[in-house]
Design an enzyme around this catalytic site. Structure first.
Site, PDB file in Angstrom:
ATOM      1  N   GLY A 147      -0.247   2.864   4.860  1.00 50.75           N
ATOM      2  CA  GLY A 147       1.009   2.302   4.386  1.00 50.75           C
ATOM      3  C   GLY A 147       2.088   3.360   4.244  1.00 50.75           C
TER       4      GLY A 147
ATOM      5  N   TYR B 221     -16.543  -7.095   2.742  1.00 51.17           N
ATOM      6  CA  TYR B 221     -15.383  -6.446   3.368  1.00 51.17           C
ATOM      7  C   TYR B 221     -15.148  -7.018   4.764  1.00 51.17           C
ATOM      8  CZ  TYR B 221     -12.318  -2.785   5.194  1.00 51.17           C
ATOM      9  OH  TYR B 221     -11.262  -2.109   5.761  1.00 51.17           O
TER      10      TYR B 221
ATOM     11  N   GLY C 183       0.832  -1.210   0.000  1.00 53.35           N
ATOM     12  CA  GLY C 183       0.000   0.000   0.000  1.00 53.35           C
ATOM     13  C   GLY C 183       0.855   1.243   0.000  1.00 53.35           C
TER      14      GLY C 183
ATOM     15  N   GLY D   8      -2.116   6.506   2.426  1.00 51.38           N
ATOM     16  CA  GLY D   8      -2.771   6.342   3.722  1.00 51.38           C
ATOM     17  C   GLY D   8      -1.882   5.736   4.783  1.00 51.38           C
TER      18      GLY D   8
END
Length: 304
Positions: free
Chosen positions: A26, A175, A21, A24
């Protein structure tokens, strides 16, 4: 536990980390690990975003040892190719942060391997990546795998009869399943590491409710979830704060193998790192073992 912050992070000099990632959480993880001297491999799908993330880190930490590697967690071939490149470049790895995620696309989408996108990316992609990198991690120093779950795991359930939501797709339900799967995986990985003496610690973490682009990038800014993110901004803590449980799990000598960390306030929505409440379904060892076997079959990888 006191109010742990990045100022409490021990030096990461001599330690190497792969983080999935590029934005954000990461990006925040990579930035703070770079500040403390770690070697960072930021892994993501989009080379442009990867280059921007590396530039941002180097602008704040000129001495940063950071680079981008391309990997698409929605493709088992891409995951295998990325891991093969790393194995050709290095002999060991000290830290893997399974962070990247897709959240609640309004219509069912599938990975290149035919998995439901959230289950395939958030969970199966990281399962396969962890397996491929385990030989490097086993040669690492005090190696850790930190896997990101979510408060959504509390309402998650593993539907073994319809893992890929081919019969019925509900965005948040899918999710929640993917994030519960991540939590089951983190705990099962620790049990297997102990049983097989791999010497790798597996720890789970979640960021509470944090201001990232995850909601805006998924159902969209004008969806119900996106509007909540925009209008109820005060409920969302900064990404830098949301990254603290992950960074604690990744670096603190106090972090316990097999534990789960999240924020300590407002029902774990915000605050400082503390032990998180484990959803009852995440403690189901029979389900964890079954999920592991199914995951091996789906991904074609094994841990060794």
């Amino acid at each position: 536990m006191t109010k742990w912050t990045t100022s409490d992070m021990p030096s990461q000099k001599g330690r190497s980390a792969v983080i999935t990632g590029t934005g954000g959480l990461g990006l925040e993880d990579a930035l703070e690990l770079a500040r403390t001297g770690g070697e960072i491999i930021l892994a993501g799908r989009n080379p442009q975003k990867g280059a921007e993330a590396v530039a941002r880190i180097r602008s704040e930490v000129p001495s940063a040892n950071v680079r981008f590697e391309q990997v698409d967690l929605a493709s088992l071939k891409s995951v295998a190719d990325f891991a093969a490149r790393l194995k050709g470049q290095r002999k060991s790895l000290d830290l893997l942060i399974n962070n990247a995620a897709v959240m609640t696309p309004p219509r069912r989408q599938a990975t290149s391997d035919g998995f439901e996108l959230q289950f395939g990316t958030n969970y199966l992609g990281h399962f396969a990546l962890s397996a491929h990198l385990m030989p490097l991690l086993r040669k690492g120093a005090n190696a850790r795998v930190v896997t990101l779950s979510s408060v959504a795991a509390r309402d998650g359930a593993i539907d073994f009869d319809d893992l890929h939501a081919t019969r019925s797709y509900q965005p948040m339900r899918a999710y929640g399943q993917s994030k519960l799967a991540c939590l089951l995986f983190a705990f099962e990985l620790q049990r297997r590491s102990e049983a097989n003496r791999w010497g790798v610690s597996s720890i789970a973490a979640h960021p509470g409710i944090s201001r990232t682009d995850l909601l805006h990038n998924a159902p969209g800014r004008w969806s119900g979830a996106g509007m909540m993110r925009t209008l109820m901004w005060f409920m969302f803590q900064p990404a830098s704060q949301g990254a603290l449980p992950t960074l604690f799990a990744a670096t603190s000598p106090e972090a316990r193998a097999g534990a789960y960390y999240g924020p300590d306030k407002l029902n774990e929505m915000r605050g400082f790192p503390a032990l998180a409440k484990v959803p009852p379904r995440a403690e189901d060892r029979t389900a964890a073992n079954r999920l592991w076997r199914v995951s091996e079959e789906l991904t074609g990888v094994t841990f060794q």
